[in-house]
Design a protein around this motif. Structure first.
Motif, PDB file in Angstrom:
ATOM      1  N   UNK A 121      34.575  49.470  39.500  1.00  0.00           N
ATOM      2  CA  UNK A 121      35.048  48.230  40.110  1.00  0.00           C
ATOM      3  C   UNK A 121      34.042  47.768  41.150  1.00  0.00           C
ATOM      4  N   UNK A 122      33.605  46.530  41.020  1.00  0.00           N
ATOM      5  CA  UNK A 122      32.763  45.913  42.059  1.00  0.00           C
ATOM      6  C   UNK A 122      33.629  45.264  43.128  1.00  0.00           C
ATOM      7  N   UNK A 123      34.791  44.792  42.708  1.00  0.00           N
ATOM      8  CA  UNK A 123      35.741  44.157  43.637  1.00  0.00           C
ATOM      9  C   UNK A 123      37.141  44.461  43.127  1.00  0.00           C
ATOM     10  N   UNK A 124      37.965  45.012  43.992  1.00  0.00           N
ATOM     11  CA  UNK A 124      39.347  45.324  43.628  1.00  0.00           C
ATOM     12  C   UNK A 124      40.274  44.367  44.356  1.00  0.00           C
ATOM     13  N   UNK A 125      40.752  43.369  43.626  1.00  0.00           N
ATOM     14  CA  UNK A 125      41.702  42.430  44.196  1.00  0.00           C
ATOM     15  C   UNK A 125      43.125  42.837  43.863  1.00  0.00           C
ATOM     16  N   UNK A 126      44.077  42.206  44.518  1.00  0.00           N
ATOM     17  CA  UNK A 126      45.485  42.519  44.233  1.00  0.00           C
ATOM     18  C   UNK A 126      45.838  42.154  42.794  1.00  0.00           C
ATOM     19  N   UNK A 127      45.305  41.031  42.306  1.00  0.00           N
ATOM     20  CA  UNK A 127      45.611  40.579  40.954  1.00  0.00           C
ATOM     21  C   UNK A 127      44.378  40.598  40.054  1.00  0.00           C
ATOM     22  N   UNK A 128      43.238  40.118  40.532  1.00  0.00           N
ATOM     23  CA  UNK A 128      42.014  40.050  39.727  1.00  0.00           C
ATOM     24  C   UNK A 128      40.992  41.038  40.300  1.00  0.00           C
ATOM     25  N   UNK A 129      40.474  41.892  39.429  1.00  0.00           N
ATOM     26  CA  UNK A 129      39.426  42.841  39.813  1.00  0.00           C
ATOM     27  C   UNK A 129      38.202  42.592  38.943  1.00  0.00           C
ATOM     28  N   UNK A 130      37.032  42.811  39.514  1.00  0.00           N
ATOM     29  CA  UNK A 130      35.754  42.604  38.824  1.00  0.00           C
ATOM     30  C   UNK A 130      35.125  43.960  38.546  1.00  0.00           C
ATOM     31  N   UNK A 131      34.693  44.148  37.302  1.00  0.00           N
ATOM     32  CA  UNK A 131      34.092  45.411  36.880  1.00  0.00           C
ATOM     33  C   UNK A 131      32.704  45.189  36.316  1.00  0.00           C
ATOM     34  N   UNK A 132      31.903  46.234  36.399  1.00  0.00           N
ATOM     35  CA  UNK A 132      30.603  46.322  35.743  1.00  0.00           C
ATOM     36  C   UNK A 132      30.629  47.551  34.850  1.00  0.00           C
ATOM     37  N   UNK A 133      29.871  47.482  33.776  1.00  0.00           N
ATOM     38  CA  UNK A 133      29.737  48.629  32.884  1.00  0.00           C
ATOM     39  C   UNK A 133      28.318  48.649  32.338  1.00  0.00           C
ATOM     40  N   UNK A 134      27.634  49.758  32.527  1.00  0.00           N
ATOM     41  CA  UNK A 134      26.331  49.974  31.916  1.00  0.00           C
ATOM     42  C   UNK A 134      26.498  50.960  30.775  1.00  0.00           C
ATOM     43  N   UNK A 135      25.837  50.679  29.659  1.00  0.00           N
ATOM     44  CA  UNK A 135      25.828  51.597  28.527  1.00  0.00           C
ATOM     45  C   UNK A 135      24.400  52.094  28.362  1.00  0.00           C
TER      46      UNK A 135
END
Length: 161
Positions: A121-135
């Protein structure tokens, strides 16, 4: 007054699975491992709060496209599963979630390789959270970078999901 941290039952469940300890699927409200992850051969290799890593033995004989490389859709599914696993660690009883977007950048092709997706998680909001994923391939090179937003659902919006 001291507030105790919230217990994260899904995180506990996934950590027990990862450690090879007995788990009772009835103790959580989500399904692990998921059917699609089993079908595709995904393996959970690390998990903590809002973070997960999943591996896959990628093989163009099973996961290939018309060019003979691993299909980009499989990389998106691997990222989505890893992001979903990371976000699920935050879910409380009565909560669920849904991905609301996924933006993939493909950096190099994959033929036959062990892939490791790492999501956080780059940002954990109450409703919307932003994620990054590297493969990454097993040679350490990043093959794809994915960004996704996940919406936490509560109450009637979470029912049946």
């Amino acid at each position: 007054m001291f507030n105790a941290p919230l217990r994260l039952p899904i995180l506990d469940h996934l950590q027990r699975m990862l450690d090879g300890r007995p788990v009772d699927p009835a103790t959580i409200h989500l399904r692990y491992p998921t059917a699609i992850s089993q079908l595709l051969g995904f393996r959970l290799v690390a998990v903590s709060e809002a973070m997960a890593a999943i591996e896959l033995e990628a093989d163009p004989d099973h996961h290939g496209n018309q060019q003979g490389t691993v299909h980009g859709g499989l990389l998106c599914e691997l990222a989505d599963a890893t992001i979903g696993t990371a976000h699920s660690t935050l879910m409380q009883p009565g909560e669920s979630f849904t991905s609301i977007d996924l933006d993939a950048t493909f950096l190099r092709p994959v033929w036959r390789a062990r892939l490791r997706a790492h999501a956080w998680a780059e940002h954990r909001g109450r409703t919307i959270s932003h994620y990054r994923c590297d493969i990454q391939r097993d040679d350490g090179k990043v093959v794809a970078r994915i960004a996704s937003k996940v919406m936490t659902l509560r109450g009637e919006h979470a029912q049946g999901r």
